[in-house]
Design a protein around this motif. Structure first.
Motif, PDB file in Angstrom:
ATOM      1  N   GLU A  15       0.868  -1.214  -0.047  1.00  0.00           N
ATOM      2  CA  GLU A  15       0.025   0.011   0.150  1.00  0.00           C
ATOM      3  C   GLU A  15       0.843   1.178   0.006  1.00  0.00           C
ATOM      4  OE1 GLU A  15      -3.013   0.208   2.642  1.00  0.00           O
ATOM      5  OE2 GLU A  15      -3.478  -2.200   2.656  1.00  0.00           O
ATOM      6  N   HIS A 137      -8.833  -3.484   9.738  1.00  0.00           N
ATOM      7  CA  HIS A 137      -7.998  -3.360   8.419  1.00  0.00           C
ATOM      8  C   HIS A 137      -6.437  -3.580   9.017  1.00  0.00           C
ATOM      9  CE1 HIS A 137     -11.278  -1.497   5.846  1.00  0.00           C
ATOM     10  NE2 HIS A 137     -11.738  -2.600   6.387  1.00  0.00           N
ATOM     11  N   HIS A 141      -1.963  -6.515   6.534  1.00  0.00           N
ATOM     12  CA  HIS A 141      -0.755  -6.203   6.425  1.00  0.00           C
ATOM     13  C   HIS A 141       0.396  -6.737   7.049  1.00  0.00           C
ATOM     14  CE1 HIS A 141      -1.881  -1.731   5.538  1.00  0.00           C
ATOM     15  NE2 HIS A 141      -2.903  -1.960   5.952  1.00  0.00           N
ATOM     16  N   SER A 197      -5.407  -3.561  -0.672  1.00  0.00           N
ATOM     17  CA  SER A 197      -5.860  -4.169   0.533  1.00  0.00           C
ATOM     18  C   SER A 197      -6.763  -5.576   0.358  1.00  0.00           C
ATOM     19  CB  SER A 197      -6.633  -3.277   1.642  1.00  0.00           C
ATOM     20  OG  SER A 197      -5.871  -2.212   2.086  1.00  0.00           O
ATOM     21  N   SER A 201      -5.712  -9.293   1.384  1.00  0.00           N
ATOM     22  CA  SER A 201      -6.803  -9.828   2.486  1.00  0.00           C
ATOM     23  C   SER A 201      -7.033 -11.318   2.523  1.00  0.00           C
ATOM     24  CB  SER A 201      -7.985  -9.071   2.600  1.00  0.00           C
ATOM     25  OG  SER A 201      -7.778  -7.856   2.778  1.00  0.00           O
TER      26      SER A 201
END
Length: 234
Positions: A15, A137, A141, A197, A201
């Motif tokens: 990201e 969220h 990551h 994202s 995921s």
């Protein structure tokens, strides 16, 4: 629109807002716009009603830790919902990123919210505990080692329940987010980072395999919740 291969997680994708050298103005617009995006797609009002509000105490304050809180929009929303429902909900919004911490502290203050520039491990080392631990969220990551560390920290930090909410990766989620955000959120990382994202995921099955001993629930729209109930009760 050509959809990427979503049959497996794309852990190589990065990201833009995670780049320490990214454009600061675009980053701050992203923090500002998270409030709208999370309200539309993150489903926290439902999660609050079903998994957090039943734990709130009528006899005194309830403490909640938001790990990786970013600009703090979710922490502020939860504090407002708790106060609306007559509870004393005290929230610690923790993020190790100095840029996020600085932006959150400059946002309009909401009673019951404290901002900390810290990792979850810092709070464990300090011996702190909270009634409820959440993240939004954050899971996508993390690499496997960091995910394991976060879950271990979460279990040490909570007295009642952990709820980690993230995106359920799917072709439909990707297509709808791509089309729905196309004309909106100018000058920010919302659209490109949101699509990244989704590619990073988990599906519910993948998350269950990565987090043994935790339970996984599917939420709407396009949510996956990773939940742990602690043995310690007040």
């Amino acid at each position: 629109m050509i959809l990427p291969d979503l049959s497996r997680r794309d852990t190589r994708a990065r990201e833009r807002m995670d780049d320490p050298d990214c454009d600061r103005a675009r980053l701050e617009r992203t923090y500002a716009q998270f409030r709208v995006v999370n309200a539309l797609v993150a489903g926290w009002a439902r999660t609050y009603r079903g998994l957090i509000r039943p734990l709130l105490s009528e006899r005194g304050p309830t403490t909640l830790l938001d790990i990786g809180s970013g600009g703090g929009d979710l922490a502020r929303a939860l504090a407002r919902w708790g106060r609306r429902d007559g509870y004393d909900l005290r929230i610690t919004a923790a993020d190790p990123d100095a840029r996020a911490h600085d932006w959150a502290r400059r946002a309009p203050a909401v009673a019951g919210v404290e901002y900390r520039q810290a990792l979850s491990r810092d709070l464990v080392t300090a011996g702190e505990t909270f009634d409820v631990v959440i993240s939004n969220h954050l899971l996508h990551h993390l690499d496997p080692a960091a995910l394991t560390a976060l879950l271990e920290d979460s279990q040490r930090l909570t007295r009642l329940r952990c709820v980690h909410s993230d995106i359920h990766r799917s072709r439909l989620a990707y297509a709808l987010f791509s089309v729905g955000t196309w004309p909106f959120f100018p000058g920010s990382f919302i659209r490109p980072d949101g699509l990244t994202s989704i590619r990073r995921s988990f599906t519910p099955a993948e998350l269950a395999a990565a987090a043994p001993g935790w339970r996984v629930e599917s939420g709407r729209p396009f949510r996956v919740l990773l939940i742990h109930d602690a043995a310690r009760r007040r």
